[in-house]
Structure formats: C-alpha cells, structure tokens
Design a protein around this motif. Structure first.
Motif, PDB file in Angstrom:
ATOM      1  N   ALA A  64       0.825  -1.213   0.000  1.00 52.07           N
ATOM      2  CA  ALA A  64       0.000   0.000   0.000  1.00 52.07           C
ATOM      3  C   ALA A  64       0.854   1.255   0.000  1.00 52.07           C
ATOM      4  O   ALA A  64       0.529   2.247  -0.678  1.00 52.07           O
ATOM      5  CB  ALA A  64      -0.929  -0.014   1.208  1.00 52.07           C
ATOM      6  N   ILE A  65       1.952   1.227   0.738  1.00 54.31           N
ATOM      7  CA  ILE A  65       2.817   2.408   0.824  1.00 54.31           C
ATOM      8  C   ILE A  65       3.517   2.653  -0.513  1.00 54.31           C
ATOM      9  O   ILE A  65       3.576   3.792  -1.006  1.00 54.31           O
ATOM     10  CB  ILE A  65       3.837   2.252   1.969  1.00 54.31           C
ATOM     11  CG1 ILE A  65       3.111   2.104   3.313  1.00 54.31           C
ATOM     12  CG2 ILE A  65       4.783   3.439   1.994  1.00 54.31           C
ATOM     13  CD1 ILE A  65       2.148   3.219   3.645  1.00 54.31           C
ATOM     14  N   HIS A  66       4.064   1.619  -1.116  1.00 55.70           N
ATOM     15  CA  HIS A  66       4.711   1.777  -2.429  1.00 55.70           C
ATOM     16  C   HIS A  66       3.712   2.302  -3.469  1.00 55.70           C
ATOM     17  O   HIS A  66       4.059   3.161  -4.290  1.00 55.70           O
ATOM     18  CB  HIS A  66       5.307   0.448  -2.888  1.00 55.70           C
ATOM     19  CG  HIS A  66       6.629   0.129  -2.270  1.00 55.70           C
ATOM     20  ND1 HIS A  66       7.823   0.600  -2.768  1.00 55.70           N
ATOM     21  CD2 HIS A  66       6.941  -0.609  -1.174  1.00 55.70           C
ATOM     22  CE1 HIS A  66       8.823   0.157  -2.021  1.00 55.70           C
ATOM     23  NE2 HIS A  66       8.313  -0.589  -1.039  1.00 55.70           N
ATOM     24  N   GLU A  67       2.499   1.802  -3.410  1.00 59.61           N
ATOM     25  CA  GLU A  67       1.475   2.260  -4.359  1.00 59.61           C
ATOM     26  C   GLU A  67       1.125   3.727  -4.138  1.00 59.61           C
ATOM     27  O   GLU A  67       0.913   4.481  -5.107  1.00 59.61           O
ATOM     28  CB  GLU A  67       0.229   1.389  -4.226  1.00 59.61           C
ATOM     29  CG  GLU A  67      -0.844   1.706  -5.251  1.00 59.61           C
ATOM     30  CD  GLU A  67      -2.032   0.766  -5.175  1.00 59.61           C
ATOM     31  OE1 GLU A  67      -3.109   1.161  -5.664  1.00 59.61           O
ATOM     32  OE2 GLU A  67      -1.886  -0.344  -4.624  1.00 59.61           O
ATOM     33  N   ALA A  68       1.073   4.141  -2.871  1.00 58.55           N
ATOM     34  CA  ALA A  68       0.774   5.547  -2.575  1.00 58.55           C
ATOM     35  C   ALA A  68       1.851   6.460  -3.152  1.00 58.55           C
ATOM     36  O   ALA A  68       1.553   7.520  -3.727  1.00 58.55           O
ATOM     37  CB  ALA A  68       0.656   5.742  -1.067  1.00 58.55           C
ATOM     38  N   PHE A  69       3.114   6.069  -3.013  1.00 61.03           N
ATOM     39  CA  PHE A  69       4.204   6.849  -3.602  1.00 61.03           C
ATOM     40  C   PHE A  69       4.070   6.899  -5.123  1.00 61.03           C
ATOM     41  O   PHE A  69       4.215   7.966  -5.736  1.00 61.03           O
ATOM     42  CB  PHE A  69       5.555   6.242  -3.223  1.00 61.03           C
ATOM     43  CG  PHE A  69       6.121   6.734  -1.915  1.00 61.03           C
ATOM     44  CD1 PHE A  69       6.904   7.867  -1.860  1.00 61.03           C
ATOM     45  CD2 PHE A  69       5.864   6.046  -0.739  1.00 61.03           C
ATOM     46  CE1 PHE A  69       7.437   8.324  -0.670  1.00 61.03           C
ATOM     47  CE2 PHE A  69       6.384   6.483   0.464  1.00 61.03           C
ATOM     48  CZ  PHE A  69       7.174   7.626   0.507  1.00 61.03           C
TER      49      PHE A  69
END
Length: 354
Positions: A64-69
């Motif tokens: 989720a964090i990588h996708e947000a970036f």
C-alpha cells in the motif's frame, strides 16, 4: 507542492494537514490507519477540498505504501504515524515496536525506492521529514535543556521505539543519501487531542465533575507546545531544514503537571462556575513506571537558523484549548460514549494523568 502526510488523522497530523491544505494551499494526501487515536472528524475542515485526499492504510503494509508513492508522487513526505501513548506502551509494547520501528522502516524503504526513480528537479527538491519526540532523550535534571546533541536515553517502550525509528531515519540519510530531516518535539496540546492525554482528559473530566487523577504529586515538568505552532514548525523544517540534521521544537513553556491541572480548573471555574472549586476534584495516584521527571527543549537552532517562533505561550494556548473543548462537543462527545475518561493501557490501580 504535493505532500504525503502519514498519521494525518491524528492529533498533530491533523493540525499539520489543516495548515498545509488551508493555509498553504498544498495538495495533500493524508494516510492513516484510523486506530483509536485517528479520527476523520479532525479533518472535517478539509473534507471535500480539491487539494486534499485521504487513504486508509497501515504504514507497515509495504504494498500500500509503495502504491501511494507511485500514484501520488509526493515532493515531500511528512511521517508522523506512530503509536504515541506511554501508558499503553507499558502493557502493550508489541504494537509500538511494530508501528514505530517496522512501520518507519517500511516508509523509509518505500521512499528510497521512489527517490531512486526520480531525476532532475524532482529529485533535487524531494524531502522526507521524520517527526519524533523529546522523550527519546530521557529525563532531565533540575537544570539544562535538551539540544540536538543530547544523547538518547529512552525510558519507556514508547520512547525506545521512537528512538529506534530516529536512528533508522538518520541511517537512511547517511547510508543511502536519502534527503531526510528529523524533528523532536516537546509535549503538544491544543484542539482535537484524544482525551486520554493529560490536558484534554483533565478538561473533559473537570467539565463533567469527575475525579482528576494526577500521578505522584504532580511534580513532573513538561515543556508545552501548542499544536498549531508545531504544525508551522514542521512545514518550515521540511522546507528549509538542512538534510541529515535534527531540529528540536519546543514551546519554552515549562510547567509542572499539577500546575497544568490547576490552571485548567481555574479557567473552567471562571467559564462554568459550579460553586465548588474544581481543584477539589484532584486525586493523587501511584506514579507510573519509567515516568521521566522533566523534559525541556532548546529550540534555538529552529529559531535562529530557520526563523521560527511560537505564537502561543502557555497562558494563551491553554485558554484557547479550554475554549475549544467547551465549544466543540460534536468532536469529543462520540468518544465519551465508548471512553468515559479512564486512563488507558495501565494495570489496575495505576490510573493517573501526566
């Protein structure tokens, strides 16, 4: 300017989001797991604005964090998401290690991957601000102030987990060349503060005529920082702070816990007189383990290098805070239905404040 704020539905995080969206006009993605301390009602002022969006996600969720970036493509990351309550950490340390250490590692790794893919001006302007606490420094004696050079000496599982995350952030700057800046702040207070902490708990219990438990004799000293002053400082630090450096944020308002409680009682006696002084509601209870005697921050670097100055002293800030809680029952009343004001995360018989 696109800014990713983690923990943006929390107390300090929501103050920062409101400042960035409403005062600065930045495009902000607020990321929050919405634990008990995260509250979307704290973001009501920015709800529906074109320059604000919200993502419910756990900072430990790497995907989720990588996708947000990748989708938001922030120019700045302001990392505030953390478990932040000392008492809870004493009886539930695992959550603090998971969120504060593993979660911060996950954020740093995602930022490193994202940063490596940037080029030119985008790469040059990218910044990652890791927001921490003065509690990593441990306890002060009767004199002196914590500076950016003070050695780390954490006393609780909470402060130990934050110290670990600070070290990770600085290591990512030194090892990988990440443009990281770290801030350490003193005790925050003000609007939208979850009512398990000293000031909001005292205000609401005193308004309800409930007991006001205070640890020990209330002699522990804290340096109080109005949360909106802190939000302005964080914006300044990520904009102008030197990469790899630490900036301490303090209000220069040292007050004993018992004097904080008494001042709240006095303000409420003036505003909502009952005929009986609310100081009579104070009850001294057994102190908690690892309770540091005194914190006080030297904010000289922030003031001289970046030109920051707190706009509120303790007298003006605490009056504004009391008035806010009196005027905003819509925000705190739903919490009181499920949480009546008891101190959370402690063993039986040790339910104080401060």
């Amino acid at each position: 300017m696109r800014v990713l704020v983690t923990g943006g539905a929390g107390f300090i995080g929501s103050a920062l989001v409101r400042h960035l969206v409403l005062d600065k006009g930045y495009e902000v993605l607020t990321l929050d797991k919405l634990t008990y301390a995260g509250n979307l009602a704290s973001l009501r002022a920015v709800e529906g604005r074109n320059n604000h969006s919200f993502l419910k996600a756990d900072i430990c969720d790497a995907r989720a964090i990588h996708e947000a970036f990748a989708t938001f493509r922030p120019a700045r990351v302001m990392h505030l998401a953390a478990e932040s309550h000392v008492d809870r950490s004493i009886t539930g340390a695992a959550d603090f290690v998971q969120t504060n250490v593993i979660g911060s590692f996950t954020m740093l790794e995602a930022a490193r991957t994202y940063y490596a893919g940037l080029s030119g001006e985008e790469k040059q302007r990218f910044r990652f601000l890791h927001v921490s606490t003065d509690e990593v420094y441990g306890s002060l004696g009767d004199a002196g102030l914590f500076t950016e050079k003070s050695p780390y000496d954490p006393s609780s599982p909470y402060s130990a987990s934050k110290a670990a995350s600070d070290h990770l952030a600085k290591a990512w700057a030194r090892t990988y060349g990440m443009p990281v800046v770290v801030s350490n702040c003193s005790n925050n207070y003000g609007p939208y503060h979850f009512p398990e902490k000293l000031i909001p708990l005292t205000i609401l219990n005193a308004m309800d005529g409930k007991a006001l438990p205070v640890y020990g004799r209330g002699t522990n000293i804290r340096d109080w920082l109005y949360v909106e002053d802190h939000a302005r400082a964080l914006d300044l630090i990520i904009e102008r702070g030197r990469v790899g450096e630490t900036y301490n944020v303090g209000g220069r308002n040292e007050v004993k816990n018992i004097d904080v409680v008494r001042r709240i009682c006095s303000l409420l006696d003036q505003r909502l007189p009952t005929g009986t002084p609310r100081e009579e509601l104070i009850q001294f209870v057994t102190d908690r383990p690892g309770h540091d005697a005194r914190y006080a921050i030297d904010a000289t670097r922030l003031e001289t290098e970046l030109g920051w100055k707190a706009q509120e002293n303790f007298e003006t800030g605490i009056a504004r805070t009391v008035d806010w809680y009196m005027d905003n029952e819509w925000w705190w009343q739903p919490m009181r239905k499920n949480y009546a004001g008891e101190r959370l995360g402690l063993t039986s018989g040790n339910k104080g404040t401060g």
